[in-house]
Design a protein around this motif. Structure first.
Motif, PDB file in Angstrom:
ATOM      1  N   MET A 109      -8.487 -21.714 -89.198  1.00 37.87           N
ATOM      2  CA  MET A 109      -7.016 -21.720 -89.587  1.00 37.87           C
ATOM      3  C   MET A 109      -6.485 -20.225 -89.947  1.00 37.87           C
ATOM      4  N   ALA A 110      -7.204 -19.305 -90.560  1.00 39.26           N
ATOM      5  CA  ALA A 110      -6.896 -18.208 -90.758  1.00 39.26           C
ATOM      6  C   ALA A 110      -6.718 -17.324 -89.687  1.00 39.26           C
ATOM      7  N   GLY A 111      -7.925 -17.452 -88.576  1.00 39.55           N
ATOM      8  CA  GLY A 111      -7.336 -16.647 -87.430  1.00 39.55           C
ATOM      9  C   GLY A 111      -6.315 -17.286 -86.692  1.00 39.55           C
ATOM     10  N   VAL A 112      -5.881 -18.449 -86.608  1.00 41.67           N
ATOM     11  CA  VAL A 112      -4.717 -18.828 -86.045  1.00 41.67           C
ATOM     12  C   VAL A 112      -3.422 -18.332 -86.765  1.00 41.67           C
ATOM     13  N   ILE A 113      -3.512 -18.171 -88.001  1.00 43.71           N
ATOM     14  CA  ILE A 113      -2.242 -17.725 -88.880  1.00 43.71           C
ATOM     15  C   ILE A 113      -2.201 -16.156 -88.528  1.00 43.71           C
ATOM     16  N   LYS A 114      -3.266 -15.541 -88.521  1.00 42.01           N
ATOM     17  CA  LYS A 114      -3.373 -14.114 -88.060  1.00 42.01           C
ATOM     18  C   LYS A 114      -2.570 -13.797 -86.831  1.00 42.01           C
ATOM     19  N   MET A 115      -2.942 -14.725 -85.933  1.00 44.36           N
ATOM     20  CA  MET A 115      -2.617 -14.357 -84.426  1.00 44.36           C
ATOM     21  C   MET A 115      -1.271 -14.697 -84.208  1.00 44.36           C
ATOM     22  N   VAL A 116      -0.708 -15.702 -84.927  1.00 37.93           N
ATOM     23  CA  VAL A 116       0.837 -16.188 -84.832  1.00 37.93           C
ATOM     24  C   VAL A 116       1.560 -14.996 -85.354  1.00 37.93           C
ATOM     25  N   LEU A 117       1.301 -14.500 -86.420  1.00 38.38           N
ATOM     26  CA  LEU A 117       1.957 -13.426 -87.173  1.00 38.38           C
ATOM     27  C   LEU A 117       1.816 -12.166 -86.182  1.00 38.38           C
ATOM     28  N   ALA A 118       0.729 -11.753 -85.515  1.00 38.00           N
ATOM     29  CA  ALA A 118       0.452 -10.764 -84.862  1.00 38.00           C
ATOM     30  C   ALA A 118       1.463 -10.968 -83.474  1.00 38.00           C
ATOM     31  N   LEU A 119       1.633 -12.115 -83.018  1.00 40.44           N
ATOM     32  CA  LEU A 119       2.444 -12.312 -81.650  1.00 40.44           C
ATOM     33  C   LEU A 119       3.741 -12.163 -82.217  1.00 40.44           C
ATOM     34  N   GLU A 120       4.128 -12.604 -83.313  1.00 42.17           N
ATOM     35  CA  GLU A 120       5.459 -12.525 -83.599  1.00 42.17           C
ATOM     36  C   GLU A 120       6.002 -11.135 -83.967  1.00 42.17           C
ATOM     37  N   ARG A 121       5.338 -10.334 -84.283  1.00 42.23           N
ATOM     38  CA  ARG A 121       5.659  -9.183 -84.743  1.00 42.23           C
ATOM     39  C   ARG A 121       5.253  -8.122 -83.374  1.00 42.23           C
ATOM     40  N   ARG A 122       4.358  -8.478 -82.537  1.00 47.56           N
ATOM     41  CA  ARG A 122       3.802  -7.779 -81.078  1.00 47.56           C
ATOM     42  C   ARG A 122       3.133  -6.768 -81.475  1.00 47.56           C
ATOM     43  N   VAL A 123       2.085  -6.916 -82.399  1.00 47.21           N
ATOM     44  CA  VAL A 123       1.228  -5.925 -82.720  1.00 47.21           C
ATOM     45  C   VAL A 123      -0.061  -6.287 -83.224  1.00 47.21           C
ATOM     46  N   LEU A 124      -1.121  -5.919 -82.578  1.00 55.12           N
ATOM     47  CA  LEU A 124      -2.351  -6.477 -82.906  1.00 55.12           C
ATOM     48  C   LEU A 124      -2.905  -5.422 -83.908  1.00 55.12           C
ATOM     49  N   PRO A 125      -3.315  -6.126 -85.436  1.00 55.53           N
ATOM     50  CA  PRO A 125      -3.789  -5.334 -86.314  1.00 55.53           C
ATOM     51  C   PRO A 125      -5.335  -4.922 -86.124  1.00 55.53           C
ATOM     52  N   PRO A 126      -5.717  -3.897 -86.863  1.00 55.13           N
ATOM     53  CA  PRO A 126      -7.175  -3.514 -86.640  1.00 55.13           C
ATOM     54  C   PRO A 126      -8.010  -4.661 -87.270  1.00 55.13           C
ATOM     55  N   THR A 127      -9.488  -4.583 -86.639  1.00 51.07           N
ATOM     56  CA  THR A 127     -10.261  -5.503 -87.127  1.00 51.07           C
ATOM     57  C   THR A 127     -11.012  -4.756 -88.339  1.00 51.07           C
ATOM     58  N   LEU A 128     -10.972  -5.654 -89.363  1.00 48.44           N
ATOM     59  CA  LEU A 128     -11.462  -5.015 -90.675  1.00 48.44           C
ATOM     60  C   LEU A 128     -13.077  -4.971 -90.737  1.00 48.44           C
TER      61      LEU A 128
END
Length: 516
Positions: A1-20
């Motif tokens: 679920m965390a991965g889905v939330i992360k990618m939904v927000l990333a697509l919404e903002r059109r930017v992929l965040p760096p991997t931690l």
């Protein structure tokens, strides 16, 4: 679920965040082969068109899950919440405490504990305790206290603890699989001063009504807000050309409040004029097209003033048809299928007066002097069809539109200008449309209007159909402010609708003590 939330927000903002935490990538992957790499910095996504991302999860038990998500298309915000809501959706200063339990006894016990706790809470922290309670787990037996002060809060909690009723309390049990269905009535729910208090205390409502106001003003030259406030120079709240656009704006505004409170409708139903608000809220008509239909349709009615009348009967539509029979054939028609034991007939005034003399039938005249939803309206069809030829339905927002013209769910593409001519000329199949909408999960019908005029009919329809359903309203005559809106939200929540109480109540300081 965390991965889905992360990618939904990333697509919404059109930017992929760096991997931690990738200072030492796993040595078990050959990073030199293929096109997969770890992101060590943010990456901008393409500025237009759909983008997609895959999310995989590998469970310790051996159960794996994989999903592909795609960016959502850009669509008009049909029921807008303009930016994050920090303050309460519905202001006004009321203290709201929500309580729930696994059984009626558990609910009463929790309320009793809260009575003892509340006695020691400072006045300034009562609202904060309410926000804490609003964030807790929810069970099937529920109660909400909407209080203006400490005394009313304590009295309401004590009533819940004793299993008694109180004016500040809404209580009951949730409908299984509750699915909200918004219902919009035709003309008749209006009252002088309706919703003026809500204009003052609810930013979401005010913003949406002002949006409607701008469109209506461009078509009529007068202001919806001016009519509501009784401003100097504004027309009075009388006559269909004024009443119907004002009601439409108020209903669209109230729907925005429900949406801002987290209530996302599964379907909408409109009765007569209410279908314009329903179509706008469902996203199948733009705000501009909906306003055009309302204004031009109500303006057309001026040409048939004094040509007929309407009357409500306490019998079914089929029984009314039998009563009309051959005696008034071609003079009276069943205009509205209201419920299993109620309907509206319309036609010639002289024929209605004769019908009133029929023994054993209660006939109540409706305060209009034309016969909507009968062949009397056919004289307007051609001209109105030309005026509405430019109305274009749009893809909806995933909300089912249940038509009272057809008596069931209808594809958005059908809602062109011709449909809205039929909306005026054909009978209103409200009973049939409610029966169709009642098949959506465990329906909770929410009448979105300044005064509930359909809740009794909806209850009767569902009862006759053997459907367990909840029914509630929004505002009431003489109660057009925050307290009534909060009580209506409470009623919906008690019936099982997932109201977002943290949004409704807004942010604020945490209390010094935690409730039991």
């Amino acid at each position: 679920m965390a991965g889905v939330i992360k990618m939904v927000l990333a697509l919404e903002r059109r930017v992929l965040p760096p991997t931690l935490h990738v200072s030492e990538p796993t040595p078990h992957v050959d990073w030199s082969a293929g096109g997969v790499r770890l992101l060590t910095g943010a990456v901008e996504l393409p500025g237009s068109g759909p983008v997609r991302a895959g999310v995989s999860s590998f469970g310790v038990s051996g159960t794996n899950a994989h999903v592909i998500v795609e960016s959502a298309p850009e669509v008009e915000d049909v029921l807008p919440v303009r930016g994050p809501v920090r303050g309460p959706v519905v202001g006004g200063g009321a203290v709201v405490w929500v309580v729930s339990g696994r059984s009626a006894a558990a609910l009463r016990g929790q309320a009793a504990r809260l009575v003892e706790f509340a006695a020691g809470v400072p006045d300034g922290e009562l609202a904060g305790v309410g926000r804490v309670l609003a964030g807790r787990s929810v069970f099937g037996y529920r109660a909400v206290v909407v209080a203006s002060d400490r005394a009313e809060l304590l009295a309401g909690l004590a009533a819940v603890a004793a299993g008694e009723s109180h004016a500040a309390v809404v209580s009951g049990s949730a409908v299984a699989d509750a699915q909200p269905v918004l219902v919009f009535p035709g003309q008749g729910s209006q009252w002088a001063g309706m919703a003026v208090e809500l204009l003052e205390c609810c930013e979401v409502f005010r913003a949406e009504v002002e949006r409607c106001d701008r469109v209506v003003r461009s078509l009529t030259g007068w202001s919806v807000v001016g009519v509501l406030r009784g401003a100097a120079g504004a027309p009075g709240l009388e006559g269909s050309p004024v009443v119907q656009p004002v009601l439409w704006a108020v209903m669209v505004g109230l729907a925005a409040v429900w949406r801002a409170a987290g209530v996302a409708p599964r379907a909408v139903v409109g009765q007569s004029q209410g279908e314009m608000a329903a179509a706008c809220v469902a996203g199948v008509l733009s705000l501009e097209d909906a306003a055009r239909v309302v204004v031009l349709r109500s303006r057309a009615l001026e040409k048939v003033l004094g040509t007929g009348g309407m009357a409500a009967l306490d019998v079914s539509a089929s029984r009314a048809g039998e009563l009309i029979g051959s005696r008034w054939a071609g003079r009276l028609w069943v205009a509205v299928h209201s419920g299993p034991a109620s309907c509206v007939v319309a036609g010639e005034v002289a024929a209605l007066e004769e019908l009133e003399q029929l023994p054993g039938v209660r006939v109540r005249r409706v305060a209009v002097d034309y016969a909507s939803h009968t062949p009397h309206m056919d004289r307007l069809a051609e001209e109105l069809g030309v005026a509405l030829a430019g109305v274009r339905p749009v893809d909806g927002a995933g909300v089912g539109f249940c038509s009272s013209v057809e008596g069931g769910f209808l594809d958005a593409a059908r809602l062109s200008g011709r449909y809205w001519v039929e909306n005026l000329c054909r009978p209103v199949l409200f009973e049939e449309s409610v029966r169709a909408a009642a098949g959506v999960g465990g329906p909770v019908f929410v009448e979105v209007s300044p005064h509930p005029v359909l809740v009794g009919d909806v209850e009767d329809i569902c009862r006759a159909a053997g459907v367990e359903a909840g029914v509630c309203g929004s505002l009431r005559r003489g109660e057009g402010g925050s307290r009534r809106m909060l009580l209506s939200l409470a009623q919906a929540w008690v019936l099982g609708v997932p109201v977002a109480w943290p949004l409704v109540l807004g942010e604020g300081p945490a209390p010094s003590g935690q409730p039991p």
